[in-house]
Design an enzyme around this catalytic site. Structure first.
Site, PDB file in Angstrom:
ATOM      1  N   CYS A 198       0.783  -1.237   0.000  1.00  0.00           N
ATOM      2  CA  CYS A 198       0.000   0.000   0.000  1.00  0.00           C
ATOM      3  C   CYS A 198       0.818   1.291   0.000  1.00  0.00           C
ATOM      4  CB  CYS A 198      -1.035  -0.006   1.120  1.00  0.00           C
ATOM      5  SG  CYS A 198      -0.562  -0.864   2.607  1.00  0.00           S
TER       6      CYS A 198
ATOM      7  N   GLN B 188       0.539 -11.340  -3.071  1.00  0.00           N
ATOM      8  CA  GLN B 188      -0.855 -10.954  -2.903  1.00  0.00           C
ATOM      9  C   GLN B 188      -1.496 -10.634  -4.258  1.00  0.00           C
ATOM     10  OE1 GLN B 188      -0.092  -7.568  -0.246  1.00  0.00           O
ATOM     11  NE2 GLN B 188      -1.155  -8.666   1.378  1.00  0.00           N
TER      12      GLN B 188
ATOM     13  N   HIS C  89      -8.203  -0.630   0.360  1.00  0.00           N
ATOM     14  CA  HIS C  89      -7.261  -1.740   0.268  1.00  0.00           C
ATOM     15  C   HIS C  89      -8.095  -2.990   0.003  1.00  0.00           C
ATOM     16  CE1 HIS C  89      -4.095   0.507   2.699  1.00  0.00           C
ATOM     17  NE2 HIS C  89      -5.199   1.184   2.976  1.00  0.00           N
TER      18      HIS C  89
END
Length: 670
Positions: A360, A407, A542
């Site tokens: 992030c 991810q 997110h």
């Protein structure tokens, strides 16, 4: 004059009970059936012992076995308590620490004497029998309130140094509750918050089983003594226990580590703790899944980026991760190591960098390049980002919990007025992906603000409500989707929606997530130019659907028991010969399949066909094309499906290729 308390019941009625009365007395006053069924009570929302007296006017809900969640938690708590008593009865001198209830049972940590040594699974049958004897005695579980200094004195006298250490860390003046197993002054006693059932005899002695033993450090710190942790599973009755043991047996058959080895998908080894060595077949599964996800993201308007593995520690300080998350990060000094034998390899004076544990902050840095207008929003920024988290060795589990992972990460930068629509669109995309991957059932949970967090209460109020409203707008804030709110479970910077998949044998896995964050854009000074010409902060969503590729592939392996759908299978078909005369024909068929885009292998070994069929079945190959002399002469194949009871199907090679091509298309391309 006796003081009377007003006890309000769920049906709206109110009963007056004299001071000293208990929820058990209320149950008895209502009727003998309820008196027998009631096992605990909620008094003003607090779960309590059924024999604990009321202290004032109260709202009362009686808990029975029909309230399965509360009942199971109570039962498992009691079994942990009885396990500790049984161990100390059988093995005097053993010190006790703590034993919580778990999702399917309980455990308790023990410090055995040096002479006795660590417990092993061979000890479990004797401990189980002693637990049953305690249950059969039907001893009352008596709650007592103590001063913490008296508790410490008792534990020091008994040689219980772990309990004595712990109790002094409880807040001064806080009432300490102890539970005694029996009414005699010398009955076994333990420090416990409670609540408990009224007596040990309320448990079904056939509804539990001790399952395994492991090591565990006191307080989870490797610098502390190693303890013996004894695990058990516990249920309300033997029928539930038996059903759970069947599930465990099935889960063992589906273990992704076992199947991964059988199918030659991956391996792990000590030289790279918590990192996966993907073999060609395993990485084929990865590539198919990644390609599928990339197509879905492209179609949903995401842009894909790639960000650095290492970033300066100062950046992590700005983002807040350095203060809240540093213990889980791999830290790297920014210097060239010394090559001189008589000097330290690292000076200890270098600036620090860290391997990214998440993507992030880097995505915010990309967002900040140039000037962004309100017209540019939403910006959906995706990355299949490789991250590292410094998980303890003991917490690692196959490819399900690792230190290096990738991810399916994305961050959506939006205006406040776009939040509901974007979260709803994400929920719809996630729903479609899960169904494509064979998961028709999942639950949605809202994880609310934790105690340690950034941001004001007003910001958290807004963020939590937006998530509630978005799920409602998506039509999924319903019992069908297991909608539930989880106090204190949010991240330090934002509340989040969690998506929990249910697999083929009923287990749940938390995978997808979306979080509405106003903190990180503020900390990293992310802005866009609004319609009014002024700078505004975007909200940062997110989000992930799979979570991580490693863990999700592990879940897929166990969900499908290795029998992947055809489009995901690393080897989609094998052409196997009955006789060597068919070798050239088998190669010809395999070449046609390969040209048609099918992942194919040949088996030309001089082995009996039944042996080949069995071996490829164990390797979970979905389709087996068997060819012999007749098939070679006629241009046909005999097709066998993995796990099918039907007889093999004979067809021309071209028909088989067309059929396999059609079946092998990924779900989003059909």
């Amino acid at each position: 004059m006796t003081r009377m308390f007003k006890i309000a019941l769920p049906d709206g009625s109110v009963r007056e009970m004299p001071e000293g009365s208990t929820p058990a007395d209320v149950a008895a006053a209502i009727g003998p059936g309820l008196a027998k069924a009631a096992i605990a009570a909620k008094v003003d929302g607090e779960l309590r012992d059924i024999g604990r007296p009321f202290e004032e006017d109260s709202r009362l809900e009686l808990v029975t076995n029909r309230d399965e969640a509360e009942a199971l938690d109570l039962v498992r708590h009691d079994f942990a308590h009885i396990l500790a008593e049984a161990v100390q009865t059988l093995y005097p001198g053993t010190q006790i620490t703590f034993g919580p209830a778990t999702d399917d049972g309980f455990y308790y940590d023990f410090a055995p004497t040096a002479e006795r040594g660590a417990f092993t699974e061979e000890d479990l049958p004797a401990i189980e029998e002693e637990m049953r004897r305690i249950i059969d005695r039907d001893e009352p579980l008596v709650r007592e309130v103590w001063d913490r200094h008296d508790v410490r004195a008792l534990f020091e006298k008994q040689g219980e140094r772990f309990k004595a250490e712990w109790v002094m860390e409880l807040p001064e003046g806080e009432p300490i509750t102890m539970y005694r197993s029996g009414s005699k002054p010398d009955a076994w006693i333990d420090l416990c918050r409670g609540p408990h059932l009224a007596s040990t005899g309320k448990l079904d002695p056939q509804s539990f089983k001790l399952t395994r033993v492991s090591g565990a450090y006191w307080r989870g710190d490797p610098k502390n003594p190693m303890l013996s942790r004894i695990y058990g599973t516990a249920w309300l009755n033997k029928k539930q226990l038996d059903a759970h043991l069947v599930r465990l047996e099935e889960a063992a058959k589906r273990d992704h580590r076992k199947i991964g080895q059988e199918m030659d998908l991956f391996h792990l080894q000590a030289e790279a703790h918590g990192s996966v060595f993907w073999h060609p077949k395993g990485y084929l599964v990865w590539r198919q899944l990644e390609a599928y996800m990339r197509r879905r993201l492209d179609a949903a308007g995401y842009v894909e980026v790639k960000t650095p593995q290492l970033m300066d520690a100062r950046q992590w300080e700005k983002s807040g991760h350095w203060g809240k998350y540093r213990e889980n990060m791999f830290v790297v000094p920014d210097e060239i190591p010394s090559t001189e034998d008589d000097k330290a390899i690292l000076s200890g004076d270098a600036d620090l960098m860290a391997l990214k544990p998440m993507n992030c902050p880097a995505h915010v840095l990309i967002f900040k390049q140039g000037i962004t207008s309100y017209r540019d929003l939403p910006i959906r920024m995706a990355e299949f980002g490789c991250c590292h988290r410094n998980e303890p060795h003991g917490a690692l589990h196959g490819i399900m919990r690792v230190r290096q992972f990738t991810q399916d990460d994305a961050h959506i930068f939006v205006r406040e007025d776009q939040l509901i629509d974007e979260i709803k669109a994400f929920c719809d995309l996630l729903d479609s992906v899960y169904r494509d991957l064979g998961f028709d059932q999942y639950a949605i949970k809202l994880a609310l603000r934790p105690e340690q967090r950034y941001g004001s209460d007003e910001e958290w109020d807004r963020a939590e409500q937006v998530l509630r409203d978005a799920v409602a707008a998506a039509g999924r804030a319903t019992p069908e989707f297991g909608w539930e709110e989880l106090p204190g479970e949010g991240a330090f910077y934002a509340p989040k929606l969690e998506f929990h998949l249910t697999d083929a044998i009923g287990r749940t896995w938390q995978v997808g997530t979306i979080q509405a964050d106003t903190v990180l854009p503020e900390r990293l000074d992310a802005t866009y130019v609004g319609e009014d010409g002024a700078k505004h902060r975007p909200v940062m969503l997110h989000r992930a659907i799979l979570g991580t590729f490693e863990r999700f592939i592990g879940i897929l392996i166990e969900h499908h028991a290795g029998k992947f759908p055809l489009w995901l299978s690393p080897v989609q078909t094998v052409v196997a010969t009955i006789v060597s005369d068919a070798d050239s024909y088998a190669k010809e068929v395999a070449a046609k399949l390969s040209k048609a885009g099918i992942r194919v292998e040949t088996d030309l070994r001089n082995e009996k066909i039944n042996y080949k069929v069995r071996e490829h079945s164990l390797a979970k190959v979905p389709l087996l094309l068997v060819v012999g002399k007749r098939e070679a002469e006629e241009g046909t194949v005999a097709l066998r499906r993995l796990g099918s009871e039907e007889r093999q199907l004979v067809m021309t090679a071209d028909e088989a290729i067309t059929m396999i091509q059609s079946e092998a298309v990924a779900p989003d391309q059909r």
